[in-house]
Design a protein around this motif. Structure first.
Motif, PDB file in Angstrom:
ATOM      1  N   ALA A 100       0.828  -1.218   0.000  1.00  0.00           N
ATOM      2  CA  ALA A 100       0.000   0.000   0.000  1.00  0.00           C
ATOM      3  C   ALA A 100       0.860   1.265   0.000  1.00  0.00           C
ATOM      4  O   ALA A 100       0.341   2.367   0.100  1.00  0.00           O
ATOM      5  N   TYR A 101       2.166   1.111  -0.127  1.00  0.00           N
ATOM      6  CA  TYR A 101       3.083   2.249  -0.032  1.00  0.00           C
ATOM      7  C   TYR A 101       3.611   2.669  -1.396  1.00  0.00           C
ATOM      8  O   TYR A 101       3.696   1.864  -2.313  1.00  0.00           O
ATOM      9  N   GLN A 102       4.000   3.942  -1.481  1.00  0.00           N
ATOM     10  CA  GLN A 102       4.650   4.454  -2.681  1.00  0.00           C
ATOM     11  C   GLN A 102       6.094   4.794  -2.324  1.00  0.00           C
ATOM     12  O   GLN A 102       6.348   5.502  -1.358  1.00  0.00           O
ATOM     13  N   VAL A 103       7.021   4.289  -3.127  1.00  0.00           N
ATOM     14  CA  VAL A 103       8.452   4.482  -2.877  1.00  0.00           C
ATOM     15  C   VAL A 103       9.046   5.247  -4.051  1.00  0.00           C
ATOM     16  O   VAL A 103       8.924   4.832  -5.200  1.00  0.00           O
ATOM     17  N   ALA A 104       9.705   6.369  -3.764  1.00  0.00           N
ATOM     18  CA  ALA A 104      10.342   7.176  -4.805  1.00  0.00           C
ATOM     19  C   ALA A 104      11.741   6.627  -5.081  1.00  0.00           C
ATOM     20  O   ALA A 104      12.589   6.603  -4.181  1.00  0.00           O
ATOM     21  N   PRO A 105      12.010   6.177  -6.312  1.00  0.00           N
ATOM     22  CA  PRO A 105      13.337   5.653  -6.638  1.00  0.00           C
ATOM     23  C   PRO A 105      14.460   6.650  -6.344  1.00  0.00           C
ATOM     24  O   PRO A 105      15.530   6.254  -5.886  1.00  0.00           O
ATOM     25  N   ALA A 106      14.218   7.923  -6.584  1.00  0.00           N
ATOM     26  CA  ALA A 106      15.265   8.936  -6.373  1.00  0.00           C
ATOM     27  C   ALA A 106      15.738   8.980  -4.923  1.00  0.00           C
ATOM     28  O   ALA A 106      16.924   9.187  -4.657  1.00  0.00           O
ATOM     29  N   ASP A 107      14.827   8.752  -3.972  1.00  0.00           N
ATOM     30  CA  ASP A 107      15.217   8.738  -2.557  1.00  0.00           C
ATOM     31  C   ASP A 107      16.207   7.613  -2.282  1.00  0.00           C
ATOM     32  O   ASP A 107      17.218   7.800  -1.596  1.00  0.00           O
ATOM     33  N   LEU A 108      15.916   6.432  -2.809  1.00  0.00           N
ATOM     34  CA  LEU A 108      16.801   5.287  -2.598  1.00  0.00           C
ATOM     35  C   LEU A 108      18.124   5.459  -3.343  1.00  0.00           C
ATOM     36  O   LEU A 108      19.178   5.056  -2.843  1.00  0.00           O
ATOM     37  N   GLU A 109      18.067   6.069  -4.525  1.00  0.00           N
ATOM     38  CA  GLU A 109      19.304   6.312  -5.285  1.00  0.00           C
ATOM     39  C   GLU A 109      20.227   7.250  -4.525  1.00  0.00           C
ATOM     40  O   GLU A 109      21.448   7.042  -4.501  1.00  0.00           O
ATOM     41  N   ASP A 110      19.670   8.261  -3.865  1.00  0.00           N
ATOM     42  CA  ASP A 110      20.490   9.181  -3.068  1.00  0.00           C
ATOM     43  C   ASP A 110      21.200   8.440  -1.941  1.00  0.00           C
ATOM     44  O   ASP A 110      22.381   8.682  -1.670  1.00  0.00           O
ATOM     45  N   VAL A 111      20.488   7.524  -1.277  1.00  0.00           N
ATOM     46  CA  VAL A 111      21.107   6.747  -0.195  1.00  0.00           C
ATOM     47  C   VAL A 111      22.193   5.834  -0.763  1.00  0.00           C
ATOM     48  O   VAL A 111      23.300   5.757  -0.218  1.00  0.00           O
ATOM     49  N   LEU A 112      21.902   5.158  -1.857  1.00  0.00           N
ATOM     50  CA  LEU A 112      22.905   4.275  -2.469  1.00  0.00           C
ATOM     51  C   LEU A 112      24.173   5.036  -2.847  1.00  0.00           C
ATOM     52  O   LEU A 112      25.288   4.561  -2.614  1.00  0.00           O
ATOM     53  N   LEU A 113      24.005   6.209  -3.429  1.00  0.00           N
ATOM     54  CA  LEU A 113      25.163   6.988  -3.877  1.00  0.00           C
ATOM     55  C   LEU A 113      25.996   7.535  -2.717  1.00  0.00           C
ATOM     56  O   LEU A 113      27.133   7.969  -2.927  1.00  0.00           O
ATOM     57  N   SER A 114      25.461   7.475  -1.503  1.00  0.00           N
ATOM     58  CA  SER A 114      26.242   7.910  -0.337  1.00  0.00           C
ATOM     59  C   SER A 114      27.182   6.807   0.157  1.00  0.00           C
ATOM     60  O   SER A 114      28.040   7.054   1.001  1.00  0.00           O
ATOM     61  N   HIS A 115      27.044   5.598  -0.376  1.00  0.00           N
ATOM     62  CA  HIS A 115      27.924   4.490   0.016  1.00  0.00           C
ATOM     63  C   HIS A 115      29.299   4.696  -0.617  1.00  0.00           C
ATOM     64  O   HIS A 115      29.394   4.955  -1.819  1.00  0.00           O
TER      65      HIS A 115
ATOM     66  N   GLU B 122      31.544   2.717  -1.625  1.00  0.00           N
ATOM     67  CA  GLU B 122      31.968   1.755  -2.646  1.00  0.00           C
ATOM     68  C   GLU B 122      31.043   1.725  -3.866  1.00  0.00           C
ATOM     69  O   GLU B 122      31.221   0.896  -4.748  1.00  0.00           O
ATOM     70  N   ILE B 123      30.067   2.625  -3.918  1.00  0.00           N
ATOM     71  CA  ILE B 123      29.135   2.658  -5.048  1.00  0.00           C
ATOM     72  C   ILE B 123      29.433   3.869  -5.921  1.00  0.00           C
ATOM     73  O   ILE B 123      29.397   5.010  -5.451  1.00  0.00           O
ATOM     74  N   ALA B 124      29.720   3.607  -7.204  1.00  0.00           N
ATOM     75  CA  ALA B 124      30.034   4.673  -8.160  1.00  0.00           C
ATOM     76  C   ALA B 124      28.766   5.255  -8.779  1.00  0.00           C
ATOM     77  O   ALA B 124      28.689   6.453  -9.051  1.00  0.00           O
ATOM     78  N   ASN B 125      27.770   4.399  -9.016  1.00  0.00           N
ATOM     79  CA  ASN B 125      26.520   4.853  -9.618  1.00  0.00           C
ATOM     80  C   ASN B 125      25.437   3.840  -9.275  1.00  0.00           C
ATOM     81  O   ASN B 125      25.726   2.670  -8.993  1.00  0.00           O
ATOM     82  N   ALA B 126      24.181   4.300  -9.303  1.00  0.00           N
ATOM     83  CA  ALA B 126      23.077   3.407  -8.971  1.00  0.00           C
ATOM     84  C   ALA B 126      21.772   3.938  -9.538  1.00  0.00           C
ATOM     85  O   ALA B 126      21.626   5.139  -9.758  1.00  0.00           O
TER      86      ALA B 126
ATOM     87  N   THR C 144      20.901   9.272 -21.125  1.00  0.00           N
ATOM     88  CA  THR C 144      20.827  10.029 -22.377  1.00  0.00           C
ATOM     89  C   THR C 144      22.114  10.833 -22.517  1.00  0.00           C
ATOM     90  O   THR C 144      22.872  10.969 -21.556  1.00  0.00           O
ATOM     91  N   PRO C 145      22.374  11.418 -23.709  1.00  0.00           N
ATOM     92  CA  PRO C 145      23.567  12.267 -23.868  1.00  0.00           C
ATOM     93  C   PRO C 145      23.613  13.445 -22.887  1.00  0.00           C
ATOM     94  O   PRO C 145      24.681  13.934 -22.563  1.00  0.00           O
ATOM     95  N   THR C 146      22.444  13.861 -22.386  1.00  0.00           N
ATOM     96  CA  THR C 146      22.421  14.973 -21.425  1.00  0.00           C
ATOM     97  C   THR C 146      22.545  14.492 -19.981  1.00  0.00           C
ATOM     98  O   THR C 146      22.497  15.293 -19.060  1.00  0.00           O
ATOM     99  N   GLY C 147      22.671  13.175 -19.781  1.00  0.00           N
ATOM    100  CA  GLY C 147      22.879  12.638 -18.441  1.00  0.00           C
ATOM    101  C   GLY C 147      21.630  12.181 -17.721  1.00  0.00           C
ATOM    102  O   GLY C 147      21.688  11.777 -16.564  1.00  0.00           O
ATOM    103  N   LYS C 148      20.478  12.202 -18.379  1.00  0.00           N
ATOM    104  CA  LYS C 148      19.239  11.760 -17.751  1.00  0.00           C
ATOM    105  C   LYS C 148      19.198  10.237 -17.737  1.00  0.00           C
ATOM    106  O   LYS C 148      19.471   9.577 -18.736  1.00  0.00           O
ATOM    107  N   LEU C 149      18.841   9.683 -16.591  1.00  0.00           N
ATOM    108  CA  LEU C 149      18.755   8.241 -16.412  1.00  0.00           C
ATOM    109  C   LEU C 149      17.698   7.639 -17.335  1.00  0.00           C
ATOM    110  O   LEU C 149      16.582   8.136 -17.408  1.00  0.00           O
ATOM    111  N   LEU C 150      18.069   6.580 -18.043  1.00  0.00           N
ATOM    112  CA  LEU C 150      17.124   5.856 -18.912  1.00  0.00           C
ATOM    113  C   LEU C 150      16.501   4.711 -18.106  1.00  0.00           C
ATOM    114  O   LEU C 150      16.806   3.534 -18.301  1.00  0.00           O
ATOM    115  N   ARG C 151      15.608   5.097 -17.197  1.00  0.00           N
ATOM    116  CA  ARG C 151      14.996   4.133 -16.288  1.00  0.00           C
ATOM    117  C   ARG C 151      14.226   3.047 -17.053  1.00  0.00           C
ATOM    118  O   ARG C 151      14.220   1.890 -16.682  1.00  0.00           O
TER     119      ARG C 151
END
Length: 190
Positions: A90-105, A107-111, A168-175
């Motif tokens: 019943a919950y909505q999860v924003a991918p961008a929130d989790l990506e921000d946490v992952l990128l703070s690790h 040993e993670i270069a991108n996520a 994309t060439p402009t850096g937008k994630l191709l989700r």
């Protein structure tokens, strides 16, 4: 100017932030769908009443599909796209929130995080992770790192290591490319 903000509304425009589930107007600093109204907002799609009714309400508010918030001083911040939300039970999860946490690790270069189909939950958050050179980070370590920092329903439940995240060439994630890749994998069951 406010870092991360799109700025303030232009003259003659109105905006409101609306809870996507209840359609109730939200106060400042709460994330919801951005609705706009004004002289520069379209009146509808020519010859397509169904499409018009899906994006415009009876009072002329355009439902943008953008998840945003407006701070106390009227600065607009775009957080994510409503269509990109992961619907976990019943919950909505924003991918961008989790990506921000992952990128703070360290040993993670991108996520990138995408929805993955699940029989019981509907969708689960799945992470595509690019390790930094010489990293031996495991799937369990990634999931544990996230689990310690987010609510239980936001936990990453599947991790795929990859060499790069498509953009994309402009850096937008191709989700959508990652979603297609995820859908080609065997189904999950919690």
């Amino acid at each position: 100017m406010r870092y991360g903000s799109c700025g303030r509304l232009s003259g003659g425009s109105e905006a409101r932030i609306v809870d996507p589930n209840t359609l109730q107007r939200l106060p400042p600093c709460h994330i919801g769908e951005l609705w706009l109204r004004g002289a520069t907002i379209m009146k509808g799609y020519i010859g397509n009443e169904e499409a018009t009714n899906s994006v415009l309400d009876s009072e002329g508010w355009l439902k943008t599909g953008d998840l945003c918030y407006i701070d106390d001083e009227g600065h607009l911040f775009v957080v994510d796209r409503l269509k990109e939300l992961i619907k976990y039970k019943a919950y909505q999860v924003a991918p961008a929130d989790l990506e921000d946490v992952l990128l703070s690790h360290p040993e993670i270069a991108n996520a990138a995080v995408v929805p993955y189909p699940d029989e019981e939950a509907g969708q689960i958050p799945m992470a595509f992770v690019v390790r930094k050179p010489q990293s031996f980070l495991s799937e369990a370590q990634v999931m544990d790192f996230i689990a310690k920092q987010v609510a239980p329903y936001k936990k990453i439940r599947r991790v795929v290591f990859t060499n790069s995240i498509p953009k994309t060439p402009t850096g937008k994630l191709l989700r959508k490319d990652l979603i297609q890749r995820a859908l080609a994998m065997p189904a999950s069951k919690l």
